[in-house]
Design an enzyme around this catalytic site. Structure first.
Site, PDB file in Angstrom:
ATOM      1  N   HIS A 152       0.824  -1.216   0.000  1.00  0.00           N
ATOM      2  CA  HIS A 152       0.000   0.000   0.000  1.00  0.00           C
ATOM      3  C   HIS A 152       0.858   1.266   0.000  1.00  0.00           C
ATOM      4  CE1 HIS A 152      -2.102  -3.290   2.204  1.00  0.00           C
ATOM      5  NE2 HIS A 152      -3.009  -3.033   1.296  1.00  0.00           N
TER       6      HIS A 152
HETATM    7 FE1  FES Z   1       0.098  -1.867   3.783  1.00  0.00          FE
HETATM    8 FE2  FES Z   1       2.717  -2.182   4.006  1.00  0.00          FE
HETATM    9  S1  FES Z   1       1.651  -0.466   3.308  1.00  0.00           S
HETATM   10  S2  FES Z   1       1.174  -3.624   4.438  1.00  0.00           S
END
Ligand code: FES
Length: 188
Positions: free
Chosen positions: A146
């Site tokens: 993410h």
């Molecule tokens: Fe979501 Fe690393 S940014 S698990």
């Protein structure tokens, strides 16, 4: 009245099964006697400290090992990378290293390490547990899941999903080239 043949067959199967289990139990007592002198690989992975030779990690390189079933990184930071961390304070959430994400002895230590050149961290993103990657060309760790970013002291950047810095485990130097991950006491 005599017992029906089907019941006799069931009783016989039960007795055979019990005997086999008894035999296996007998073996189980005899075989692990030698093994018990050494912690099993699984036991080591589950909790015992792990020793690592850091002599062959070149400046700028990272080595990954396993401790408690998790990846642990040892990054050999270059002089320029160390200086870069000091300059990235305004980019990170916790510039003063106040979060409890490292051994208490490292609280307030901006490099989050005992020796400036070696950074040790659990390689698990503090958002949802993916494993970030070391991007040497950008002097950071980047989580592809993410988009969370961490500097080379594992301090989380502002404006990303991960809420906290990467975890620094307990560790101790057994010598200049040997680290013991998972404890802050030398084992004797
Ligand atoms: Fe979501 Fe690393 S940014 S698990």
């Amino acid at each position: 009245m005599s017992t029906p043949p089907s019941v006799n067959r069931q009783r016989r199967n039960l007795l055979v099964g019990t005997a086999a289990a008894g035999g296996a139990a007998g073996l189980a007592v005899a075989v692990p006697f030698v093994e018990s002198m050494q912690p099993s690989e699984r036991a080591k992975a589950m909790g015992a400290p792990v020793e690592v030779d850091i002599s062959n990690i070149a400046p700028g390189e990272q080595k990954t090992l396993e401790w408690q079933g998790k990846p642990v990184w040892v990054l050999h930071r270059t002089r320029a990378q160390i200086e870069g961390i000091a300059k990235s304070d305004e980019l990170v959430v916790d510039p003063g290293v106040e979060q409890a994400q490292q051994p208490s002895s490292l609280k307030g230590n901006k490099l989050r390490s005992e020796k400036p050149e070696f950074f040790i961290a659990v390689g698990v993103c503090t958002h949802l547990g993916c494993s970030p990657v070391y991007q040497q060309d950008q002097d950071r760790f980047y989580c592809p899941c993410h988009g969370s970013k961490f500097d080379l002291a594992g301090r989380v950047y502002k404006g990303v999903p991960a809420p906290t810095n990467l975890v620094v485990p307990k560790y101790t130097y057994l010598s200049d080239t040997k680290l013991l991950i998972g404890t802050d006491k030398k084992e004797g």
